[in-house]
Scaffold this active site. Structure first.
Site, PDB file in Angstrom:
ATOM      1  N   SER A 227       0.846  -1.182   0.000  1.00  9.31           N
ATOM      2  CA  SER A 227       0.000   0.000   0.000  1.00  9.31           C
ATOM      3  C   SER A 227       0.884   1.235   0.000  1.00  9.31           C
ATOM      4  O   SER A 227       2.074   1.150  -0.310  1.00  9.31           O
ATOM      5  CB  SER A 227      -0.949  -0.020   1.202  1.00  9.31           C
ATOM      6  OG  SER A 227      -1.935   0.982   1.068  1.00  9.31           O
ATOM      7  N   ASN A 228       0.341   2.374   0.332  1.00  8.01           N
ATOM      8  CA  ASN A 228       1.115   3.623   0.380  1.00  8.01           C
ATOM      9  C   ASN A 228       0.489   4.510   1.450  1.00  8.01           C
ATOM     10  O   ASN A 228      -0.613   4.235   1.938  1.00  8.01           O
ATOM     11  CB  ASN A 228       1.122   4.290  -0.999  1.00  8.01           C
ATOM     12  CG  ASN A 228      -0.275   4.663  -1.446  1.00  8.01           C
ATOM     13  OD1 ASN A 228      -0.902   5.551  -0.869  1.00  8.01           O
ATOM     14  ND2 ASN A 228      -0.786   3.975  -2.455  1.00  8.01           N
ATOM     15  N   PRO A 229       1.184   5.599   1.849  1.00  8.70           N
ATOM     16  CA  PRO A 229       0.709   6.373   3.010  1.00  8.70           C
ATOM     17  C   PRO A 229      -0.362   7.427   2.706  1.00  8.70           C
ATOM     18  O   PRO A 229      -0.577   8.322   3.525  1.00  8.70           O
ATOM     19  CB  PRO A 229       1.982   7.057   3.525  1.00  8.70           C
ATOM     20  CG  PRO A 229       2.971   6.979   2.437  1.00  8.70           C
ATOM     21  CD  PRO A 229       2.490   6.076   1.378  1.00  8.70           C
ATOM     22  N   ALA A 294      -4.631   7.294  -4.424  1.00  8.30           N
ATOM     23  CA  ALA A 294      -3.308   6.803  -4.797  1.00  8.30           C
ATOM     24  C   ALA A 294      -3.428   5.283  -4.931  1.00  8.30           C
ATOM     25  O   ALA A 294      -3.008   4.540  -4.041  1.00  8.30           O
ATOM     26  CB  ALA A 294      -2.277   7.187  -3.738  1.00  8.30           C
TER      27      ALA A 294
END
Ligand code: CTP
Length: 416
Positions: A227-229, A294
């Site tokens: 995943s991403n922040p 995102a």
């Protein structure tokens, strides 16, 4: 399942206004739930409310005297109670209370108190379905919302009074009311009514807007994911701003730690492919798609049904396959749909945003450098450069994400 904003109510002082409705008994559950989440509660009961539930019930629950009569000895003084409270929730709110509050009428304790109270207020109406849909009531709701009051619409279901059957008009579940109050208080917005931004012109009324927000997750095994922040804040700010400008909004959200916004449709997804499917389902009839999410660009080629074990601690290889690009898929055959994208860059300059504008057939693209301290992931502000197809370029921020959202929507309105 709606997210609960438990922490937002800890230590808060809440006035609970109770109007005259069969649903008034549920106000006791609202009071209990507020206290369970750490809030101090004082109850203001209208005369009609007191015909349905007695003050003794609320005194027993809260340990505090109930206010109902401006002139009775021993009742809390309304100006002092206004100074005490951090926020107010009126549940159930009747058509009469909505009309009086919208009109600034102060002819009893609760309505006078509401005028004297400078903080944020949430109304949770409950009434007969024909009353709720009456243009006079809907006008009051519109006026209250424009004044910065949050009105939590009644839900569909069995109506409390006998013989009324089912319909729109039912008081939302007490836990949902308290969740909405927590969301109102935990939003980045101001605590006082007077500090709310002036309501924006309803320049998106009659428009349908779809917004993607947050990250997506791609599972590796039952306990791990890629995943991403992304916090989702930019997308949520855009969805809320579009809602407040009159649009009918669908927010397709990946997993985020934000409270559920009210007054719009939220579709929760986990993976990029689910996000694409939810967007395609929401698009027919839409005027605008804003891709603020995102989405993970890759996913593991294989998802292990069982947890990977560390074993001998040796190397673990992951093979990734490309995910669909949501905006590019939509951009290919978008017709009159306005498509807005973001270009979250870390190293590449604004020319990369212009490439995305062309390649994804976007109408607007917001470039930001996620390495800047006041832009991009995980922060409440953003700093973007907005490019359009005609070569227009506009720098926005650093500003709170909601203010950036308003400026992006100004750009969208210019194209509609
Ligand atoms: N986007 C999308 N679907 C994806 C990836 C991105 O719809 N699978 C959208 C984002 O919501 C954003 C825009 O495309 O509006 C650009 O996303 P960004 O992450 O900046 O770039 P990518 O297109 O993924 O390209 P790259 O990774 O090469 O920078």
């Amino acid at each position: 399942m709606a997210r609960t904003a438990v922490g937002a109510l800890e230590g808060r002082r809440i006035v609970l206004g109770v109007g005259g409705s069969v649903a008034a008994y549920k106000a006791a559950i609202v009071a209990r739930e507020l206290m369970r989440r750490g809030a101090a509660v004082r109850v203001v009961l209208t005369a009609a409310g007191a015909r349905f539930v007695g003050p003794a019930l609320f005194t027993g629950l809260t340990g505090q005297a109930v206010a109902s009569d401006l002139f009775s000895e021993g009742a809390p003084e309304h100006i002092a109670l206004a100074a005490w409270a951090d926020a107010a929730v009126v549940a159930p709110a009747t058509a009469d209370l909505l009309g009086k509050a919208a009109g600034g009428i102060a002819d009893d304790y609760l309505t006078t108190w509401l005028l004297a109270f400078p903080g944020r207020v949430l109304f949770a109406p409950a009434m007969n379905r024909h009353m709720w849909s009456h243009p006079a009531v809907q006008r009051s709701v519109g006026v209250l919302r424009a004044d910065g009051v949050v009105v939590l619409p009644p839900v569909y279901g069995a109506l409390a009074a006998t013989g009324e059957g089912e319909g729109w008009g039912r008081l939302p579940d007490p836990v949902a009311i308290v969740d909405a109050l927590g969301a109102m208080l935990s939003a980045n917005g101001p605590a006082r009514r007077a500090d709310l931004p002036a309501p924006h012109a309803p320049d998106l009324a009659g428009r349908r807007v779809v917004v993607t927000a947050g990250p997506t997750r791609e599972r590796l095994d039952p306990v791990r994911f890629l995943s991403n922040p992304s916090s989702g804040r930019m997308g949520y700010a855009l969805a809320e701003a579009a809602r407040d400008r009159g649009a009918e909004v669908t927010l397709v959200s990946g997993p985020v730690q934000l409270s559920f916004p009210t007054g719009l449709t939220v579709v929760r997804v986990e993976t990029t492919r689910q996000m694409l499917a939810a967007v395609l389902e929401a698009l027919p009839g839409a005027d605008v798609l804003i891709g603020a999410a995102a989405p993970a660009d890759w996913r593991p080629a294989e998802v292990s049904p069982i947890k990977w074990k560390k074993g001998d601690g040796g190397e673990q290889r992951i093979r990734l396959v490309a995910n669909p690009d949501i905006l590019a898929e939509v951009g290919r055959q978008k017709g009159r749909l306005i498509v807005v994208g973001f270009a979250a860059e870390a190293g590449a300059g604004p020319e990369e945003a212009l490439r995305k504008l062309r390649d994804k057939n976007l109408d607007l693209v917001a470039y930001n450098d996620v390495r800047e301290p006041d832009a991009g992931f995980e922060v409440t502000t953003n700093h973007v450069i907005l490019f359009d197809r005609a070569g227009g370029r506009q720098e926005i921020g650093p500003l709170p994400k909601r203010a950036v959202a308003e400026r992006i929507l100004d750009g969208v309105c210019g194209l509609l």
